[in-house]
Design a protein around this motif. Structure first.
Motif: not given
Length: 257
Positions: A119-144
């Motif tokens: 279980p290695d996973f990321l939880v972000v708001p829907d609007e910040d995760a259109i797809d997997v690359p967008a979710a990762l971008a959120t982690l690295f650019t807006r971790p808050q």
């Protein structure tokens, strides 16, 4: 039993996103199941695909269920429930070859949110995760904006901040030579065909004899659990693994001589 009923315990008297659930997960010894529920889940598994209004269930470091309806057994199993309404869950470790369509078989996909995996996973708001690359971008650019980053079932980030007791990466750089006096790994390891002799000394140095040729390779080594890392004096890195009374390295199987 509704999701609201299951989460009342975790919501009452706390602040932040699922704060009480975080406390329960951090103090969990791995025996209680943990259920992230009511999420959109991008599994990256070509069979399962994307599921909505779904649950992700893990016990310890094993992902055991993905999909809708798992919440119905949460009360029976005394699961820790994390309400992910409005959230998207994606793999935290991304297989870029799979993202680019470069995997021919499902069995070749790495790091998918498939039951049986970690279980290695990321939880972000829907609007910040259109797809997997967008979710990762959120982690690295807006971790808050990250609600949770979980590695092997343990929280790393939670509600945009470091989780209590989170693991930290080792310091970068080559460590000092270890003192391995008394280590059971110190000695001369000889492969089953008597071609390779590898001497591990207590000052963290190794010296290989290959086919009767002495000092074929020499350098430093470090042991971490069952893993041994080598830094040769020529500059390259290699590794081996201790399995029982054997040392496996570069296709050789060695035992202490």
């Amino acid at each position: 039993m509704s999701i609201t009923d299951l989460n009342t315990t975790y919501a009452a008297g706390t602040t932040g996103w699922n704060a009480r659930a975080l406390d329960e997960i951090v103090s969990n010894d791995g025996g209680r199941p943990v259920l992230f529920t009511n999420a959109r889940i991008l599994t990256m598994d070509p069979l399962i695909g994307t599921v909505t209004g779904a649950d992700l269930l893990f016990v310890g470091s094993l992902l055991v269920g993905v999909g809708p309806g798992i919440i119905t057994a949460a009360g029976d199993d005394n699961a820790i429930v994390v309400d992910c309404t409005g959230m998207t869950i994606t793999p935290a470790v991304v297989d870029t070859a799979a993202l680019a369509g470069g995997r021919a078989h499902r069995s070749e996909f790495l790091a998918t949110l498939t039951p049986g995996n970690s279980p290695d996973f990321l939880v972000v708001p829907d609007e910040d995760a259109i797809d997997v690359p967008a979710a990762l971008a959120t982690l690295f650019t807006r971790p808050q904006q990250v609600r949770a980053l979980v590695a092997a079932g343990r929280p790393v980030l939670w509600d945009g901040a470091d989780a209590p007791g989170r693991a930290t990466a080792p310091e970068a750089g080559v460590p000092a030579a270890p003192d391995l006096t008394g280590s059971p790994h110190v000695g001369v390891w000889i492969d089953v065909k008597d071609f390779l002799h590898q001497e591990l000394t207590a000052d963290g140095r190794y010296d290989e004899t290959r086919g009767g040729r002495p000092h074929a390779y020499q350098g430093r080594y470090w042991i971490d659990g069952d893993r041994i890392d080598y830094l040769d004096d020529l500059g390259f890195w290699a590794y081996g693994e201790f399995t029982g009374d054997e040392l496996h390295h570069a296709g050789y199987v060695m035992k202490l001589g």
